[in-house]
Design an enzyme around this catalytic site. Structure first.
Site, PDB file in Angstrom:
ATOM      1  N   ASN A 209       1.004  17.603  -1.090  1.00 39.03           N
ATOM      2  CA  ASN A 209      -0.419  17.913  -1.221  1.00 39.03           C
ATOM      3  C   ASN A 209      -0.960  18.442   0.103  1.00 39.03           C
ATOM      4  O   ASN A 209      -0.230  18.530   1.088  1.00 39.03           O
ATOM      5  CB  ASN A 209      -1.201  16.694  -1.718  1.00 39.03           C
ATOM      6  N   LYS A 287      20.704  22.002  -5.731  1.00 39.60           N
ATOM      7  CA  LYS A 287      19.565  22.882  -5.982  1.00 39.60           C
ATOM      8  C   LYS A 287      19.549  23.319  -7.451  1.00 39.60           C
ATOM      9  O   LYS A 287      20.597  23.746  -7.974  1.00 39.60           O
ATOM     10  CB  LYS A 287      19.664  24.109  -5.069  1.00 39.60           C
ATOM     11  N   PRO A 308       4.736   3.677  -6.217  1.00 43.64           N
ATOM     12  CA  PRO A 308       4.063   2.409  -5.930  1.00 43.64           C
ATOM     13  C   PRO A 308       2.681   2.678  -5.326  1.00 43.64           C
ATOM     14  O   PRO A 308       2.522   3.650  -4.576  1.00 43.64           O
ATOM     15  CB  PRO A 308       4.975   1.745  -4.888  1.00 43.64           C
ATOM     16  N   ILE A 310       0.354   1.741  -2.674  1.00 42.57           N
ATOM     17  CA  ILE A 310       0.454   0.992  -1.413  1.00 42.57           C
ATOM     18  C   ILE A 310      -0.823   0.198  -1.152  1.00 42.57           C
ATOM     19  O   ILE A 310      -0.784  -0.977  -0.775  1.00 42.57           O
ATOM     20  CB  ILE A 310       0.764   1.971  -0.250  1.00 42.57           C
ATOM     21  N   LYS A 342     -12.580   2.402  -8.020  1.00 40.31           N
ATOM     22  CA  LYS A 342     -11.337   2.259  -7.245  1.00 40.31           C
ATOM     23  C   LYS A 342     -11.330   0.953  -6.475  1.00 40.31           C
ATOM     24  O   LYS A 342     -10.301   0.276  -6.379  1.00 40.31           O
ATOM     25  CB  LYS A 342     -11.201   3.439  -6.277  1.00 40.31           C
TER      26      LYS A 342
HETATM   27  N1  CTP Z   1      -3.084   5.132  -2.444  1.00 47.97           N
HETATM   28  C1  CTP Z   1      -1.952   4.410  -2.123  1.00 47.97           C
HETATM   29  N2  CTP Z   1      -0.829   4.553  -2.872  1.00 47.97           N
HETATM   30  C2  CTP Z   1      -0.820   5.364  -3.928  1.00 47.97           C
HETATM   31  C3  CTP Z   1      -1.978   6.110  -4.272  1.00 47.97           C
HETATM   32  C4  CTP Z   1      -3.093   5.969  -3.487  1.00 47.97           C
HETATM   33  O1  CTP Z   1      -1.964   3.663  -1.144  1.00 47.97           O
HETATM   34  N3  CTP Z   1       0.283   5.488  -4.657  1.00 47.97           N
HETATM   35  C5  CTP Z   1      -4.303   4.920  -1.646  1.00 47.97           C
HETATM   36  C6  CTP Z   1      -4.766   6.087  -0.827  1.00 47.97           C
HETATM   37  O2  CTP Z   1      -4.192   6.042   0.465  1.00 47.97           O
HETATM   38  C7  CTP Z   1      -6.260   5.868  -0.793  1.00 47.97           C
HETATM   39  C8  CTP Z   1      -6.551   5.215  -2.135  1.00 47.97           C
HETATM   40  O3  CTP Z   1      -5.329   4.676  -2.575  1.00 47.97           O
HETATM   41  O4  CTP Z   1      -6.622   4.939   0.181  1.00 47.97           O
HETATM   42  C9  CTP Z   1      -7.092   6.107  -3.182  1.00 47.97           C
HETATM   43  O5  CTP Z   1      -6.322   7.278  -3.281  1.00 47.97           O
HETATM   44  P1  CTP Z   1      -6.766   8.424  -4.271  1.00 47.97           P
HETATM   45  O6  CTP Z   1      -5.756   9.513  -4.246  1.00 47.97           O
HETATM   46  O7  CTP Z   1      -8.200   8.781  -4.026  1.00 47.97           O
HETATM   47  O8  CTP Z   1      -6.767   7.675  -5.642  1.00 47.97           O
HETATM   48  P2  CTP Z   1      -5.615   7.318  -6.610  1.00 47.97           P
HETATM   49  O9  CTP Z   1      -5.371   5.861  -6.556  1.00 47.97           O
HETATM   50  O10 CTP Z   1      -4.447   8.189  -6.380  1.00 47.97           O
HETATM   51  O11 CTP Z   1      -6.316   7.642  -7.989  1.00 47.97           O
HETATM   52  P3  CTP Z   1      -6.724   9.095  -8.597  1.00 47.97           P
HETATM   53  O12 CTP Z   1      -5.693  10.070  -8.061  1.00 47.97           O
HETATM   54  O13 CTP Z   1      -6.629   8.881 -10.060  1.00 47.97           O
HETATM   55  O14 CTP Z   1      -8.106   9.383  -8.137  1.00 47.97           O
END
Ligand code: CTP
Length: 412
Positions: A209, A287, A308, A310, A342
């Site tokens: 990303n 590949k 997972p 985190i 969230k």
């Molecule tokens: N995060 C994490 N581990 C993941 C996904 C997200 O630790 N597998 C943490 C990010 O570092 C951030 C928070 O969760 O602090 C929210 O991340 P965000 O991308 O905004 O949300 P998602 O949980 O991924 O939900 P969505 O993509 O549906 O908005």
């Protein structure tokens, strides 16, 4: 008292500059390392050779010197310091600082720095008392520049009054007090996640990303500046490794989780990473090839599985749960509602909600607008640089732990 602190001492052209070799000596005796920058005016009162001898380092004087820029670069001079100390600071330098004038190395550094700045003014009493100087001092204080002195006493010009540079011992003590006051996280351990994660498809392709890691890295630095012992777990980013921080480079979400778990226990966790929510179920060993003999041209179908979470893992109650867990919510619409949801879903303590829709330029950009959402309310922070967001968050975290020390009742 100043153990390990890196002081960038900017010496400007006042008679009190003759005291700076002694100031350097005392700073070093207190445990600091000192690098000096001098203005042309300062060189009339003390030589670069003297300051170089006492500091044991090169003295920088000229922004247009190719040698200086080649060896260090004026931005690095500030980057490699914990604090900028201007001593003596003339009325002229205070005026330039207040009005953003950058016409030599010293003032360019002062305009370009994001580090704390302390100044020890030194000038004739009437210059000090002049409305122009006093207005400039007020402007600088409002911008969080810390004044040391000036003292009252006999002046080199034969007059008596306020305007003498504080004695070197008092400047060293003020610097020590400054660091103590700004280290509310001393003895606290912090984990910060930053940047993207990279999820492989095959040995040459991956899903990632646009996260630049700027916000997470700035938070790690701001927590370090407040005295925390910081472990920064980062995906691939194009940023210099922050000094004084334990940096662990990872690629995948699973690596990030393993590194975070290995860094526990901690008092603080800030999850600023843009973790990939999904990964390809099974990474191809070789590949993937186009195969036109197949009906669909060999276009692969990727099966995704969830990574997972985190932040959610860190927020789980248990003996290893950090006292304060902060997440980010990267949203492109209904920012606050999504952030609240969230917060509840992940079980963290605070969420920094930010709008990352393309028109905001937040992803990859240098500025951010954050809403700090907790169970007790919302703070709407202004649009500011990611470094300023980091400092505000670190200060907020510092206050949290200061309050925790004095009461059990903590609110956001
Ligand atoms: N995060 C994490 N581990 C993941 C996904 C997200 O630790 N597998 C943490 C990010 O570092 C951030 C928070 O969760 O602090 C929210 O991340 P965000 O991308 O905004 O949300 P998602 O949980 O991924 O939900 P969505 O993509 O549906 O908005």
């Amino acid at each position: 008292m100043l153990n390990g602190k890196r002081v960038l001492l900017i010496v400007t052209g006042g008679i009190a500059a003759y005291k700076t070799p002694e100031l350097v000596r005392q700073l070093i005796k207190a445990g600091a390392s000192v690098r000096c920058v001098m203005t042309k005016g300062a060189e009339q009162f003390v030589t670069p050779l003297t300051l170089s001898s006492v500091s044991g380092d090169k003295v920088y004087t000229d922004i247009f010197s190719l040698t200086d820029e080649h060896e260090m670069g004026h931005i690095n001079l500030s980057r490699e310091a914990d604090v900028l100390l201007v001593a003596p600071a003339t009325a002229n330098t205070l005026a330039k600082m207040a009005h953003g004038i950058a016409d030599d190395l010293a003032t360019t550094l002062l305009l370009a720095t994001d580090k704390p700045v302390l100044v020890a003014p030194a000038m004739n009493v009437r210059m000090w008392e002049h409305d122009a100087t006093q207005d400039n001092v007020e402007l600088l204080k409002a911008r969080h520049v810390t004044m040391i002195g000036p003292d009252e006493g006999d002046m080199a010009c034969g007059e008596w009054g306020e305007g003498r540079m504080s004695e070197p011992a008092d400047i060293v003590a003020s610097l020590g007090a400054f660091f103590d006051a700004h280290a509310p996280l001393k003895g606290r351990k912090a984990i910060v996640t930053s940047g993207p994660t990279v999820e492989p498809i095959d040995p040459v392709r991956f899903i990632a990303n646009r996260s630049s890691g700027k916000q997470g890295h700035a938070i790690a630095e701001a927590l370090r500046d407040m005295g925390a012992d910081v472990t920064l777990v980062s995906g691939p980013v194009n940023l210099p490794a922050p000094s004084g921080v334990n940096l662990i480079n990872i690629e995948t979400a699973r690596d990030m989780k393993a590194a975070v778990d290995a860094a526990l226990p901690a008092d603080i966790a800030v999850c600023a990473a843009a973790v990939a929510d999904w990964r390809v179920d099974s990474e191809a060993d070789q590949k993937l090839k186009k195969d036109n003999s197949k009906d669909n041209g060999g276009i692969p179908t990727l099966t995704m599985v969830e990574n997972p979470d985190i932040l959610a893992g860190l927020s789980q109650p248990g003996p290893n749960r950090p006292a304060l867990v902060v997440g980010f919510a990267a949203e492109t619409e209904t920012v606050i509602e999504h952030a609240r949801a969230k917060l509840a879903k992940k079980g963290c303590d605070w969420i920094c909600a930010n709008d990352v829709s393309p028109e905001t330029g937040t992803f990859g950009g240098d500025a951010n607008t954050v809403h700090l959402v907790s169970r007790t309310g919302i703070e709407n922070w202004p649009n500011q640089s990611k470094r300023a967001v980091a400092r505000q968050l670190a200060e907020r975290i510092g206050n949290y732990f200061t309050d925790l020390n004095t009461s059990d009742q903590v609110e956001c």
